[in-house]
Each structure stands twice: as structure tokens, then as C-alpha cells.
Enzyme design. Structure first.
Site, PDB file in Angstrom:
ATOM      1  N   HIS A  23      -5.797   2.856   1.558  1.00 29.97           N
ATOM      2  CA  HIS A  23      -5.079   4.056   2.011  1.00 29.97           C
ATOM      3  C   HIS A  23      -5.739   4.733   3.228  1.00 29.97           C
ATOM      4  O   HIS A  23      -5.079   5.015   4.217  1.00 29.97           O
ATOM      5  CB  HIS A  23      -4.975   5.080   0.882  1.00 29.97           C
ATOM      6  CG  HIS A  23      -4.423   4.526  -0.396  1.00 29.97           C
ATOM      7  ND1 HIS A  23      -3.473   3.544  -0.427  1.00 29.97           N
ATOM      8  CD2 HIS A  23      -4.682   4.822  -1.699  1.00 29.97           C
ATOM      9  CE1 HIS A  23      -3.164   3.275  -1.691  1.00 29.97           C
ATOM     10  NE2 HIS A  23      -3.898   4.025  -2.474  1.00 29.97           N
ATOM     11  N   ASP A  63       0.894  -1.156   0.000  1.00 24.33           N
ATOM     12  CA  ASP A  63       0.000   0.000   0.000  1.00 24.33           C
ATOM     13  C   ASP A  63       0.928   1.200   0.000  1.00 24.33           C
ATOM     14  O   ASP A  63       1.588   1.484   1.007  1.00 24.33           O
ATOM     15  CB  ASP A  63      -0.877   0.009   1.258  1.00 24.33           C
ATOM     16  CG  ASP A  63      -1.823   1.190   1.274  1.00 24.33           C
ATOM     17  OD1 ASP A  63      -1.424   2.287   0.850  1.00 24.33           O
ATOM     18  OD2 ASP A  63      -2.971   1.019   1.713  1.00 24.33           O
ATOM     19  N   HIS A  64       1.019   1.900  -1.136  1.00 25.24           N
ATOM     20  CA  HIS A  64       2.087   2.890  -1.248  1.00 25.24           C
ATOM     21  C   HIS A  64       1.937   4.035  -0.243  1.00 25.24           C
ATOM     22  O   HIS A  64       2.899   4.721   0.064  1.00 25.24           O
ATOM     23  CB  HIS A  64       2.233   3.404  -2.690  1.00 25.24           C
ATOM     24  CG  HIS A  64       1.183   4.383  -3.120  1.00 25.24           C
ATOM     25  ND1 HIS A  64      -0.073   4.005  -3.526  1.00 25.24           N
ATOM     26  CD2 HIS A  64       1.210   5.734  -3.209  1.00 25.24           C
ATOM     27  CE1 HIS A  64      -0.765   5.079  -3.847  1.00 25.24           C
ATOM     28  NE2 HIS A  64      -0.020   6.146  -3.669  1.00 25.24           N
TER      29      HIS A  64
HETATM   30  P1  NDP Z   1      -2.142  -1.526 -16.398  1.00 25.93           P
HETATM   31  O1  NDP Z   1      -3.588  -1.502 -16.704  1.00 25.93           O
HETATM   32  O2  NDP Z   1      -1.253  -0.574 -17.078  1.00 25.93           O
HETATM   33  O3  NDP Z   1      -1.706  -3.024 -16.619  1.00 25.93           O
HETATM   34  C1  NDP Z   1      -0.390  -3.526 -16.427  1.00 25.93           C
HETATM   35  C2  NDP Z   1      -0.114  -4.510 -17.525  1.00 25.93           C
HETATM   36  O4  NDP Z   1      -0.953  -5.641 -17.372  1.00 25.93           O
HETATM   37  C3  NDP Z   1      -0.422  -3.962 -18.905  1.00 25.93           C
HETATM   38  O5  NDP Z   1       0.672  -3.265 -19.417  1.00 25.93           O
HETATM   39  C4  NDP Z   1      -0.732  -5.199 -19.681  1.00 25.93           C
HETATM   40  O6  NDP Z   1       0.484  -5.742 -20.151  1.00 25.93           O
HETATM   41  C5  NDP Z   1      -1.271  -6.160 -18.662  1.00 25.93           C
HETATM   42  N1  NDP Z   1      -2.725  -6.233 -18.823  1.00 25.93           N
HETATM   43  C6  NDP Z   1      -3.606  -5.223 -18.843  1.00 25.93           C
HETATM   44  N2  NDP Z   1      -4.855  -5.699 -19.035  1.00 25.93           N
HETATM   45  C7  NDP Z   1      -4.741  -7.033 -19.126  1.00 25.93           C
HETATM   46  C8  NDP Z   1      -5.679  -8.071 -19.303  1.00 25.93           C
HETATM   47  N3  NDP Z   1      -6.978  -7.829 -19.420  1.00 25.93           N
HETATM   48  N4  NDP Z   1      -5.226  -9.328 -19.309  1.00 25.93           N
HETATM   49  C9  NDP Z   1      -3.917  -9.585 -19.192  1.00 25.93           C
HETATM   50  N5  NDP Z   1      -2.986  -8.631 -19.023  1.00 25.93           N
HETATM   51  C10 NDP Z   1      -3.395  -7.378 -18.988  1.00 25.93           C
HETATM   52  O7  NDP Z   1      -1.982  -1.439 -14.835  1.00 25.93           O
HETATM   53  P2  NDP Z   1      -1.091  -0.477 -13.972  1.00 25.93           P
HETATM   54  O8  NDP Z   1       0.321  -0.604 -14.407  1.00 25.93           O
HETATM   55  O9  NDP Z   1      -1.734   0.841 -13.911  1.00 25.93           O
HETATM   56  O10 NDP Z   1      -1.280  -1.113 -12.532  1.00 25.93           O
HETATM   57  C11 NDP Z   1      -0.803  -2.378 -12.208  1.00 25.93           C
HETATM   58  C12 NDP Z   1      -1.394  -2.823 -10.892  1.00 25.93           C
HETATM   59  O11 NDP Z   1      -1.052  -1.870  -9.901  1.00 25.93           O
HETATM   60  C13 NDP Z   1      -2.912  -2.896 -10.913  1.00 25.93           C
HETATM   61  O12 NDP Z   1      -3.323  -3.947 -10.102  1.00 25.93           O
HETATM   62  C14 NDP Z   1      -3.337  -1.588 -10.293  1.00 25.93           C
HETATM   63  O13 NDP Z   1      -4.578  -1.703  -9.645  1.00 25.93           O
HETATM   64  C15 NDP Z   1      -2.217  -1.347  -9.299  1.00 25.93           C
HETATM   65  N6  NDP Z   1      -2.014   0.066  -9.010  1.00 25.93           N
HETATM   66  C16 NDP Z   1      -1.793   0.952 -10.017  1.00 25.93           C
HETATM   67  C17 NDP Z   1      -1.612   2.294  -9.732  1.00 25.93           C
HETATM   68  C18 NDP Z   1      -1.343   3.284 -10.816  1.00 25.93           C
HETATM   69  O14 NDP Z   1      -1.177   4.470 -10.471  1.00 25.93           O
HETATM   70  N7  NDP Z   1      -1.255   2.893 -12.084  1.00 25.93           N
HETATM   71  C19 NDP Z   1      -1.643   2.792  -8.333  1.00 25.93           C
HETATM   72  C20 NDP Z   1      -1.831   1.757  -7.357  1.00 25.93           C
HETATM   73  C21 NDP Z   1      -2.013   0.457  -7.709  1.00 25.93           C
HETATM   74  P3  NDP Z   1       0.535  -6.686 -21.414  1.00 25.93           P
HETATM   75  O15 NDP Z   1      -0.665  -6.430 -22.265  1.00 25.93           O
HETATM   76  O16 NDP Z   1       1.822  -6.299 -22.054  1.00 25.93           O
HETATM   77  O17 NDP Z   1       0.554  -8.033 -20.816  1.00 25.93           O
HETATM   78  C1  BG6 Z   2      -4.017   4.728  -5.984  1.00 26.01           C
HETATM   79  C2  BG6 Z   2      -5.417   4.788  -6.534  1.00 26.01           C
HETATM   80  O1  BG6 Z   2      -3.879   3.658  -5.128  1.00 26.01           O
HETATM   81  O2  BG6 Z   2      -3.753   5.926  -5.275  1.00 26.01           O
HETATM   82  C3  BG6 Z   2      -5.580   5.986  -7.421  1.00 26.01           C
HETATM   83  O3  BG6 Z   2      -5.674   3.607  -7.269  1.00 26.01           O
HETATM   84  C4  BG6 Z   2      -5.193   7.246  -6.707  1.00 26.01           C
HETATM   85  O4  BG6 Z   2      -6.927   6.087  -7.880  1.00 26.01           O
HETATM   86  C5  BG6 Z   2      -3.831   7.086  -6.071  1.00 26.01           C
HETATM   87  O5  BG6 Z   2      -5.178   8.298  -7.645  1.00 26.01           O
HETATM   88  C6  BG6 Z   2      -3.505   8.267  -5.180  1.00 26.01           C
HETATM   89  O6  BG6 Z   2      -2.180   8.174  -4.748  1.00 26.01           O
HETATM   90  P1  BG6 Z   2      -1.366   9.482  -4.339  1.00 26.01           P
HETATM   91  O7  BG6 Z   2      -0.066   8.938  -3.855  1.00 26.01           O
HETATM   92  O8  BG6 Z   2      -1.263  10.311  -5.566  1.00 26.01           O
HETATM   93  O9  BG6 Z   2      -2.182  10.135  -3.279  1.00 26.01           O
END
Ligand code: NDP
Ligand code: BG6
Length: 537
Positions: A287, A224-225
């Protein structure tokens, strides 16, 4: 003094402890979903910042795994892009040289055969003794399947000495000793699981079971960042390294507590995920409840992972709705409509790309809740979080009671503003205490003034990126800042009934608010009917 030679046989100064950041033993990081947004925006820049602080082992590799076809060179180019202008060009190039990429389907056994081979080679080159961190950063529905596939391929344990390393760690915790030297560690495998951890209690338990079929609890890091943010960690220092607050940290002196996590940003490009999640799952379950636990927990017996997490779990186990209201009166949900944020005209949630035009997903939620234990009984905690609000700000306000009686007649006790302790989590990180002071002028002239601690002024640096701290903790095997299974269960157990009722109620009760406002008026009423108001700067 070298950290490795430190023991608790003599008194260690605060200054020495600050220097006791251990450089982890050589290891490899394997990121599933490395083609995604999180890796690009947060993970790679944080790892680079660790390298800049000499807190990454010299022998360290990053292997991205995802379906998108990409060469090592292309992934390295993306990594360089992620780093922007941080550090020197030479340092960025050096970092990128440690990055590689493997393309494959997450559920296909051949991906893991290829992974096994690749890791064997990398471990040899980087002399890691099989120390590996698997980071699950794909859509969460894939976490269980990836863990299973890792287990089936025998990648869930290190062939060398992992059992011994774990036994050593346990012994160390039990002695409450200082961290042992990283060098000379045997092999180990750890898995970091990104949020969200499940979408309700049932799916969170299923995910736990899936992970536990393959990994021991000691290997699992539920990230949990928010817990990596310095100002969040500072809540513990503030409460338990200062003697003056603990005696007043209870129902006798505190009137209520407000926790706000407001975002000016909208759903951005994450509609696919957010449509299923909503504010309660996205921000409260993790969070906001982490902040709540840190503010409300009892003093732990030590600063060890289990002692801290025991107390946090206990605090969350006592969550309840106040007796004067049930979930319907004390839980508000809203969704943003078109409006203007910082003078920029923005669309409503339902008009965002990827969002259903009839979406009922809440982009805002506010709760009035209680921690039903001896310390907090009767003290309301008001929590709110939303997207497309006036400004980005996360803070905690501890509002103390009014003075019991006023000697400054004709002013009455409740006309004298109460003290407010303000934890500014972000931005303008710091702590402020509001109190009453004599205003220049007539004898009975009084004003509220504020004493400030400003993080940057005091320490001369920006707070570091949260993920950097958390990566370091995984490498040195410290689970203090990671969520434990029982904490998560308490959190879902409380939220599940609200989520179910909101789903049953469909659109009834969904309040709309213009983008750029502080949320729906219903949320103002939630606190105003108690004679209080949301505090903002
Ligand atoms: P993305 O949606 O960018 O997905 C990450 C990678 O997963 C994609 O590049 C893709 O890679 C693969 N992917 C996406 N959809 C599918 C699918 N339907 N089936 C299989 N592979 C898939 O996610 P994020 O990088 O934004 O986030 C990753 C994790 O971290 C998530 O669980 C998210 O909830 C969590 N998270 C993200 C935050 C953010 O700010 N982005 C903040 C906090 C948590 P490829 O197609 O190359 O396999
Ligand atoms: C992520 C949520 O965990 O935290 C996002 O999935 C949200 O929706 C983000 O924007 C907020 O993080 P921060 O560090 O920018 O407050």
C-alpha cells in the site's frame, strides 16, 4: 449513446467518458478461501455494490471454495449476512441466489475434478462461454499449490477463443483505443492473487514462477486494494489532468513528502498472519509503496496499463536511503503496548490472542527514503504506518520549500509557513492546499489558511468500496490498477535488507509505544533531526 458504438473517430466529452462504464460480459467468479474474513467483510459486499450499480453482468455466478463443509444454502445465508442492510431485501436475495459453494481440500486433485464438473454446469446455466475468474483468498502459502492444481485440471484456460480474446486486448492497448464492447467476447480465464505477494524477493519470485507455469502474465491480477480507492486513483488525475502542478513537482520546489497510513485498530483476529508479516510487509511493501509510486512517477505516455505500470516500476527502481543515513538511522520499528484508543483501554500487542508473549513483530514502522533520480534527488520521503495509533488516517502531504527570501521583515523566510498539499486518502476524502494569507489586523499579520476539496461535498456520494472497482477492472480486462511483477521485485529488493537486519538485531532497536499514541518517539526523532515534523490534523 451506447458504449459499444463508441470509437475515437470524434471528440468525446468528459461527461460521456463518465458514462462509459462497461457492463462486463457474463462470467463466473470462483473464490478460494471463501469461508474466510475477506470474502465476508469485503468481497461479497463489493460485488453486491457493483450489482446495485448495474455493473455486474446479469449472468454472473459466485462459487465459494474452501475446506469448511457448507451447503449452497448455508453459503447463501452467509452472503446475506455479509450484505447487511445494503440495497433492498429483494436485491439481496437475488444476489444470494447467484452464490454457490464447493467444499474441498485445496491440494486434493479430487477437489478440482469436482470443481471442473461444477463449473461446466454453471457455465452452461449462466451462458458464460467459459469466462472465469479465480480469486485466491486463502493463506498465501497455498497460492502456488492452487495455481498448480488449476493447471493440472486444465482450468487455467478457457476452451473457447481465449487466445483470440487476448490478441484482441493487446491490439486494443496498442491502439490506445477506448474499451471494446464486452458482449461477444470469447472465453477467458483470469486469476486474482491477494496480498501479500511473497514474504521477500525470493518467495515473491517463486510465486511468480508458480503462477507463470500455469497462467500468462496477461491473466494475472495481483491485487492491492489501495489502488481501488478513488482518492488514490485521483492522484493521477490531480497530477496529470492539471497543468499547474507538474512544473513545481520536483526537487526545486518540494522540500519533502510525508506518507502516513495510521490505524486505530490493533491486530484483531489476524495474529496468525501478522506475527509472520509485521508492518513493513503488511503495509509498506504494497500500500505505502503504491502511494509513493503514484506521487513520484514520471508522466506516463498514456493511461494504459503498461504505460502507467512502466513509470511506477521505474520510480520504485530508484528507491534508496538518503546519503546522510543508512538503514539503521532511517528505519524505525515499534510495537504497541497497552494503552487507550478513543478512551477504550486496549491490551498491548504481546497480550493479543495468538501473539507470542515475546513477539518481536513490528506493528509500526517509519522510513526516511529517497527516489534517486533527476526529479527527486535530495528530497526525503518520510513514510510511516502503524496499528493502534491515535486515529485511522491515511494521507500524503507534499511540503513545498519556504519562500526564498522574505519581504515581510522582521519575519524571516523560514518563519513563513511553506505551502502544503494534502491528499486525504481516508477518511474525509479530499485534497487541501495550505497557503499564507493576510490576517485581519495590523499590516504584517499573516496566517496559514486552507483551501479544501471534499470528495463527498463535490460529488454528493461516499467513495465506493475499493474492491468493487477492482473486480470490475478484472472483468473488463484492465490491469492498470494491479501490481506488475517488476514493481513487486523492486519493492522487495529494497525492503529485504531491512527485514533481514531487523531479524538479526532481534529485540535491539524495537521501540515500544503506548496504544493510542502516534507511535514511538524514535519515529519523531527520525524527522525532527532534519528540522521537520510529522504533520497531523
Ligand atoms: P482467513 O484467515 O480468513 O482465511 C481464508 C480461508 O482460508 C479460511 O476461511 C480457511 O478456510 C482457509 N484457511 C485458513 N487457514 C488455513 C490453513 N492453515 N490451511 C488451509 N486453509 C486455511 O483469511 P482472510 O479471508 O482474512 O484473507 C484471505 C487472504 O486475503 C489472505 O491472503 C490475506 O492476507 C489477504 N488479505 C486479507 C485482508 C483482510 O482484511 N482479511 C486484507 C487484505 C488482504 P477453510 O478452513 O474453510 O478452508
Ligand atoms: C490490509 C492489511 O492490506 O490493509 C491490514 O493487511 C490493514 O493489516 C488494511 O488493516 C488496511 O486497509 P484500509 O483499507 O482499512 O486502510
Amino acid at each position: 449513446m451506447s458504449p459499444s458504438s463508441t470509437t475515437v473517430s470524434r471528440i468525446i466529452t468528459k461527461e460521456e467518458l463518465c458514462l462509459l462504464q462497461k457492463v462486463p460480459a457474463s462470467c463466473g467468479l470462483i473464490i478460494f478461501g471463501a469461508s474466510g474474513d475477506l470474502t465476508h467483510r469485503k468481497l461479497l459486499p463489493s460485488l453486491f455494490s457493483l450489482a446495485q450499480e448495474n455493473l455486474l453482468p446479469k449472468q454472473f455466478y459466485i462459487l465459494g471454495v474452501a475446506r469448511s463443509p457448507m451447503s449452497d444454502a448455508a453459503f447463501q445465508a452467509r452472503a446475506l449476512e455479509s450484505l447487511g442492510s445494503a440495497g433492498t431485501p429483494a436485491a439481496r436475495q437475488e444476489f444470494a441466489r447467484h452464490c454457490g459453494y464447493l467444499s474441498g481440500d485445496y491440494q486434493d486433485p479430487s477437489t478440482y475434478e469436482a470443481l471442473n464438473q461444477r463449473l461446466t454446469g454453471l457455465d452452461r446455466v449462466y451462458e458464460t462461454a467459459g469466462r472465469r475468474i479465480f480469486y485466491l483468498s486463502t493463506p498465501p502459502t497455498l497460492y502456488g499449490a492452487i495455481a498448480h492444481a488449476l493447471g493440472r485440471a486444465g482450468l487455467n484456460h478457457s476452451r473457447s477463443a481465449s487466445a483470440q480474446a487476448t490478441a484482441d486486448t493487446r491490439l486494443r492497448d496498442a491502439r490506445r483505443d477506448l474499451p471494446a464492447a464486452a458482449s461477444g467476447e470469447g472465453g477467458w480465464v483470469r486469476v486474482v492473487v491477494e496480498k501479500p505477494f511473497g514474504s521477500n524477493l525470493r518467495t515473491a519470485e517463486q510465486l511468480n514462477q508458480a503462477l507463470h507455469q500455469v497462467f500468462r502474465e496477461q491473466q494475472i491480477y495481483r491485487i492491492d486494494h489501495y489502488l481501488g480507492k478513488e482518492t488514490v486513483q485521483n492522484i493521477l488525475m490531480f497530477r496529470f489532468a492539471n497543468a499547474i502542478y507538474e512544473p513545481v513537482w520536483n526537487r526545486k520546489y518540494i522540500d519533502h513528502i510525508q506518507i502516513t497510513a495510521a490505524e486505530a485498530a490493533g491486530v484483531e483476529h489476524r495474529a496468525g498472519y501478522y506475527e509472520e508479516a509485521g508492518a513493513l510487509r503488511d503495509m509498506f511493501q504494497n500500500h505505502l509503496f503504491q502511494l509513493l509510486s503514484l506521487v513520484a512517477m514520471e508522466p506516463p505516455s498514456s493511461f494504459s496499463a503498461e504505460a502507467v505500470r512502466d513509470e511506477k516500476a521505474k520510480a520504485l527502481a530508484s528507491l534508496s536511503f538518503p546519503k546522510d543515513c543508512d538503514w539503521e538511522d532511517c528505519a524505525v520499528r515499534g510495537q504497541y503496548e497497552a494503552g487507550a484508543v478513543a478512551e477504550e483501554v486496549v491490551p498491548g500487542y504481546r497480550q493479543e490472542p495468538g501473539v507470542s508473549p515475546a513477539s518481536r513483530t513490528e506493528t509500526y514502522a517509519a522510513l526516511k527514503i529517497e527516489i534517486d533520480n533527476w526529479r527527486w534527488q535530495g528530497v526525503p520521503f518520510y513514510l510511516r504506518s502503524g496499528k493502534r495509533l491515535t486515529a485511522r488516517t491515511t494521507d500524503i502531504r507534499v511540503v513545498f520549500k519556504h519562500v526564498p527570501t522574505s519581504i515581510f521583515r522582521p519575519l524571516l523566510a523560514d518563519q513563513i509557513s511553506p505551502n502544503v498539499l494534502h491528499f486525504r486518502i481516508q477518511p474525509n476524502e479530499g485534497i487541501a492546499l495550505q497557503f499564507e494569507a493576510k490576517h485581519p489586523g495590523p499590516k504584517l499579520c499573516m496566517s496559514s489558511v486552507t483551501m479544501h476539496f471534499d470528495y463527498e461535498d463535490a460529488f454528493g456520494i461516499h467513495p465506493p468500496e475499493a474492491y468493487a472497482r477492482l473486480f470490475h477492472d478484472v472483468m473488463v480486462d484492465d490491469q492498470t490498477l494491479f501490481a506488475r511483477q517488476d514493481w513487486l521485485a523492486h519493492s522487495w529488493r529494497f525492503l529485504d535488507p531491512i527485514l533481514e537486519r531487523w531479524a538479526e538485531a532481534k529485540e535491539r532497536g524495537l521501540a515500544f509505544y503506548p496504544a493510542g499514541s502516534w507511535g514511538p518517539t524514535e519515529a519523531d526523532e527520525l524527522i525532527q533531526k532534519d528540522g521537520r515534523q510529522w504533520l497531523t490534523d
